[in-house]
Every structure is written in structure tokens, then in C-alpha cells.
Scaffold this active site. Sequence first.
Site, short mmCIF file in Angstrom:
data_model
loop_
_atom_site.label_atom_id
_atom_site.label_comp_id
_atom_site.label_asym_id
_atom_site.label_seq_id
_atom_site.Cartn_x
_atom_site.Cartn_y
_atom_site.Cartn_z
N ARG A 83 48.91 6.78 -12.28
CA ARG A 83 48.49 6.32 -10.96
C ARG A 83 48.42 4.78 -10.91
O ARG A 83 48.77 4.17 -9.89
CB ARG A 83 47.13 6.93 -10.59
CG ARG A 83 47.30 8.34 -10.06
CD ARG A 83 46.08 9.20 -10.15
NE ARG A 83 46.48 10.59 -9.93
CZ ARG A 83 46.36 11.25 -8.78
NH1 ARG A 83 45.78 10.69 -7.76
NH2 ARG A 83 46.81 12.48 -8.66
N ARG A 133 35.60 7.71 -10.85
CA ARG A 133 35.70 8.96 -10.08
C ARG A 133 35.75 10.16 -11.02
O ARG A 133 35.23 11.23 -10.71
CB ARG A 133 36.94 8.92 -9.17
CG ARG A 133 37.00 10.09 -8.22
CD ARG A 133 38.10 9.92 -7.17
NE ARG A 133 39.44 10.11 -7.75
CZ ARG A 133 40.56 9.99 -7.06
NH1 ARG A 133 40.53 9.67 -5.78
NH2 ARG A 133 41.73 10.17 -7.63
N ARG A 158 41.04 19.86 -7.50
CA ARG A 158 39.94 19.28 -8.29
C ARG A 158 38.70 20.14 -8.05
O ARG A 158 38.65 20.90 -7.06
CB ARG A 158 39.66 17.86 -7.84
CG ARG A 158 40.79 16.91 -8.12
CD ARG A 158 40.51 15.53 -7.52
NE ARG A 158 41.67 14.67 -7.65
CZ ARG A 158 42.00 13.72 -6.79
NH1 ARG A 158 41.24 13.50 -5.73
NH2 ARG A 158 43.07 12.97 -6.99
N1 LIG Z 1 53.76 11.79 1.43
C1 LIG Z 1 52.60 12.40 1.35
N2 LIG Z 1 51.66 11.92 0.55
C2 LIG Z 1 50.47 12.56 0.50
C3 LIG Z 1 50.20 13.70 1.29
N3 LIG Z 1 48.94 14.11 1.02
C4 LIG Z 1 48.44 13.24 0.13
N4 LIG Z 1 49.36 12.31 -0.18
C5 LIG Z 1 49.23 11.16 -1.08
O1 LIG Z 1 49.36 11.60 -2.40
C6 LIG Z 1 48.67 10.68 -3.24
C7 LIG Z 1 47.84 11.44 -4.21
O2 LIG Z 1 46.81 12.13 -3.54
P1 LIG Z 1 45.70 12.90 -4.37
O3 LIG Z 1 46.34 13.78 -5.38
O4 LIG Z 1 44.79 13.54 -3.41
O5 LIG Z 1 44.99 11.76 -5.19
P2 LIG Z 1 44.18 10.44 -4.80
O6 LIG Z 1 45.05 9.55 -3.97
O7 LIG Z 1 43.92 9.86 -6.13
O8 LIG Z 1 42.95 10.87 -4.10
C8 LIG Z 1 47.88 9.78 -2.31
O9 LIG Z 1 48.60 8.55 -2.20
C9 LIG Z 1 47.89 10.49 -1.00
O10 LIG Z 1 47.83 9.59 0.09
C10 LIG Z 1 51.23 14.18 2.14
O11 LIG Z 1 51.11 15.15 2.86
N5 LIG Z 1 52.39 13.49 2.13
N1 LIG Z 2 34.52 -0.26 -1.65
C1 LIG Z 2 34.24 0.50 -2.70
N2 LIG Z 2 33.54 -0.03 -3.72
C2 LIG Z 2 33.26 0.72 -4.81
N3 LIG Z 2 33.67 2.00 -4.99
C3 LIG Z 2 34.39 2.55 -4.00
C4 LIG Z 2 34.73 1.84 -2.83
N4 LIG Z 2 35.46 2.66 -2.03
C5 LIG Z 2 35.57 3.83 -2.68
N5 LIG Z 2 34.94 3.78 -3.86
C6 LIG Z 2 34.87 4.83 -4.90
O1 LIG Z 2 36.17 4.81 -5.54
C7 LIG Z 2 36.54 6.13 -5.92
C8 LIG Z 2 37.90 6.43 -5.35
O2 LIG Z 2 37.77 6.57 -3.95
P1 LIG Z 2 38.59 7.69 -3.16
O3 LIG Z 2 38.09 7.69 -1.77
O4 LIG Z 2 38.57 8.96 -3.91
O5 LIG Z 2 40.06 7.05 -3.24
P2 LIG Z 2 41.47 7.58 -2.76
O6 LIG Z 2 41.23 8.69 -1.77
O7 LIG Z 2 42.13 6.40 -2.16
O8 LIG Z 2 42.17 8.05 -4.00
C9 LIG Z 2 35.44 7.06 -5.45
O9 LIG Z 2 34.61 7.38 -6.54
C10 LIG Z 2 34.71 6.24 -4.39
O10 LIG Z 2 33.35 6.60 -4.31
#
Ligand SMILES: Nc1nc2c(ncn2[C@@H]2O[C@H](COP(=O)(O)OP(=O)(O)O)[C@@H](O)[C@H]2O)c(=O)[nH]1
Ligand SMILES: Nc1ncnc2c1ncn2[C@@H]1O[C@H](COP(=O)(O)OP(=O)(O)O)[C@@H](O)[C@H]1O
Length: 402
Positions: A279, A268, A175
Site C-alpha cells: 500500500r 490501524r 476485515r
Molecule cells: N476503483 C475502485 N476502487 C475502489 C472501490 N472500492 C474501494 N476502492 C479503493 O480500493 C482501495 C483499497 O480499499 P480498501 O481495501 O478498503 O483499503 P483502504 O483504502 O486501506 O481502506 C482504496 O483506494 C479504495 O478507495 C471501487 O469500487 N472501485
Molecule cells: N487526520 C488524522 N490524523 C490522525 N489519524 C487519522 C487521521 N485521519 C484518519 N486517521 C486514522 O488513520 C487510519 C486510516 O484511516 P482510514 O479512514 O481507515 O483511511 P482510508 O479509508 O483512507 O484507508 C485510521 O486508524 C484513522 O482513525
Amino acid sequence: MGEAPAFFVDNLQNGFSTGFGLKSKGFETFTDVGDKTFVIGGANCDSASSVGIQIYDKSTGKWVIPTVLGTKPKTCKGHSAILLNEDRIMISIRGSTPDDCIWFLEVDTEYVKEQKKDFGTEVVAWSKGVTGEAEKPVVISGPSGVGKGTLINMLMKEFPSMFGFSVSHTTRAPRGMEKNGVHYHFTERNVMENDIKHGKFLEFASVHGNLYGTSIEAIEAVADSGKRCILDIDVQGARSVRANYLDAVFIFICPPSMRELEERLRARGTETEEQILKRLRNAEAEIEQGKSSGIFDYILYNDNLEECYENLMELLGLGGSAPINQKPSSKVIDPPSNHSVSKINNKMVINCETKEVGNEAKNLIILDVLSLKGGAPGRTRGLNIHAIDLFSDGLNGIHELS
Ligand SMILES: Nc1nc2c(ncn2[C@@H]2O[C@H](COP(=O)(O)OP(=O)(O)O)[C@@H](O)[C@H]2O)c(=O)[nH]1
Ligand SMILES: Nc1ncnc2c1ncn2[C@@H]1O[C@H](COP(=O)(O)OP(=O)(O)O)[C@@H](O)[C@H]1O
């Protein structure tokens, strides 16, 4: 009191016959575990991969080359080896750097047993010994958009020297703000699949159409820094980590509602509409599994961010008057070139001799086996070591080194 069945071989000429019909290159040790003899070494100073492993199976009379997991020590000056708890061999490396001298080769631990089933081969796993008392790794899972990254960032910002992030590999595209090697190791699918085949990953999973995985090296890197490791992985990954016997705290983060989750994902603004829908579809199953699978030790609801963060700190032992920026020690002893190792009850005794002109000294380094924690995949923590200087202090002169 008793000696483990291991012995030390040193300074052998090329072509030395070991009695197993094996041509020795020097610096091997031979350790018996049940019907098997583990031959460790065969050092070759020109080779980066200097510590080889071969197994002689006495029941079949055959040699086996095992699958070797984890990062191995590099040495060309020899080592000693001794069996510990019938499932791992402790290796002390001669002439190595102080933070690189005690290693463990796991040969029959629960982790290794599990990997043997998966690989269908003999498996051994390296784990470096570190004195750091870093606590159990923390595994954080939850649906996309629930706030895992946000909470982890808050934790790392407030306690920068206490926590280290396990940088995963992924085949998804970066990203806008994401940096390679910091947020993820962005990688090609064929490269990652090849590394998975060669046992470089603790766990991996296909998530939202991309491959994600935690390399053993990522966990080791955090352990080496003496910090507590945080993993942000999906539910499938958490399940594998549990099955792989990584001693960790497992936390699942739940959204207050599906509608709120959708709003956060859209706000986000990092995914396309199609990706958001995928998702959200996956989120329902993830929440279901997160709550009911028995994988997770704790479930936290991220409704109000500050409250959720407080709860997270509380269950990591950081609530109230938590020590800020506490960093565990990572000091390790440095056994000199001439040493031998034996086991007495729950203590490993490293007998060191220093023979310099006009300065002959002898001392013992005592390692408390009961204080060891963790192990492969990752480091063996809690090396609790004392040195006894036999000449100047007598047997009562114990110096705490860790
Ligand atoms: N099994 C596994 N899942 C991962 C790993 N790294 C990230 N993830 C998971 O992959 C999913 C997608 O992550 P990401 O693409 O960063 O998107 P986000 O969860 O929307 O922030 C999330 O549920 C993460 O916890 C990894 O090393 N192993
Ligand atoms: N408790 C909360 N209330 C409102 N917005 C939140 C809260 N926690 C996280 N966010 C927002 O939600 C979005 C997704 O959070 P993020 O940390 O990227 O989620 P994840 O890593 O689980 O995918 C971000 O824009 C973040 O700022």
C-alpha cells in the site's frame, strides 16, 4: 413546436406483423433515431425481463440486439415512447407504481457512445427518472490510510439522510468489523469478472492485488433513496468515472507526509506487514496522479482531522448554516393506463384519460425537459412535473407535483 417521431402500439395480437418483418408479442413502441429504429417492448407477462430492445438498422436492413446497461423497468401493461434530444427515448410506463413510471433509454448519449467503443457492439442504457433534486455524486480518492473512510463516516453520521454510500464490490477478504453489503459486497473473482463482462459495473480496477468495482446498481440504489451518492474509489476508478461522464464532484485526499501515512496504516492494524508495504509503494504513484492528472476538482490535506472535515463540508456546501438532514423529495407522478406522450418545445406532454363509469376525466401532465439532470449510469434526476386537470381547472389549473 413539433412532435418527435415516435408512436405507440398497444393491445396487439400475438404474431402481429410490424412491417419490419418482426413478429410482435404486443406492447412494442418504435422510435426512429437517425438510420435506426428502436423497438422497445415485446412484453411477456410471464417474464421478469419483460422490456426487450431490438434495433432495426435501415442502412443495412439488419436487426441488432444491443448490449443493455443499467436496471430496466419491469412492465407487462405497455408503455409509450418518445424521442428526447436525439439521444434518449423517454418511456412512460402504463399502470406502474408512482415511483417507477418515467424511464429513459439512452441510445446516443456521451456515456452510451463511450460504451459502444468499449463493447464493440450497439449499446443502450436505461436510466430511471426520479424527482429527487439530490446533488451530484461525490467521488473521494486517496492513498490507503489517508483517512477517506474516517471522513466519509463522519459525513454520513452527521448527515444520515443526505448522503448514501455506494457499496463497492471487492475480491479482498473482509476485515474484522466489516459487514457484507454495508462496507463492501465481498465477492469471488470469477463472479465479479463475469458481471463486469456483462456491463454491470460503472468502473472497476485492480488495487493492491484485489479487484474493486462500483456496480451501476450501487449508484442507482443510492439515487433511489433520494440521497447524494458518495464513492470511495481509487484514482484509476475516478479516472474511469470521469471518462464515463458521471457528473460528479471529484475530491482527492492527501496525507501530510509519507511518514504520517505509514504511521496511520500501522496504527490501524488491519493489514499484514506485506500488505502495508504494498500500500505504501502504491501510495506514492497515487498521490502523484491525484495531484497532477487533472481528474480531481479539489485536493484536501488530511493533517488535522477536524480541519479536513470542516474543509470537506465547506466544499460540499455544508459549511456554516447548512441545512441539517435535508432530504430531497422523491415523489413521482403516476400516469394512468390510457395515455399518450408528445413533445412541445422543451416540454413533454403526457395526455391522460380516465374512463370509469360515471367519472370521465382528462388531464395533462407536463414534464420540463430542461430541468433533467444526470442520466445513465445512474438515475435521471430532477423530473419537474406539473399536472393540468382540463375539466375542473381549465388550462390554467396547474398543480405543482414536484
Ligand atoms: N476503483 C475502485 N476502487 C475502489 C472501490 N472500492 C474501494 N476502492 C479503493 O480500493 C482501495 C483499497 O480499499 P480498501 O481495501 O478498503 O483499503 P483502504 O483504502 O486501506 O481502506 C482504496 O483506494 C479504495 O478507495 C471501487 O469500487 N472501485
Ligand atoms: N487526520 C488524522 N490524523 C490522525 N489519524 C487519522 C487521521 N485521519 C484518519 N486517521 C486514522 O488513520 C487510519 C486510516 O484511516 P482510514 O479512514 O481507515 O483511511 P482510508 O479509508 O483512507 O484507508 C485510521 O486508524 C484513522 O482513525
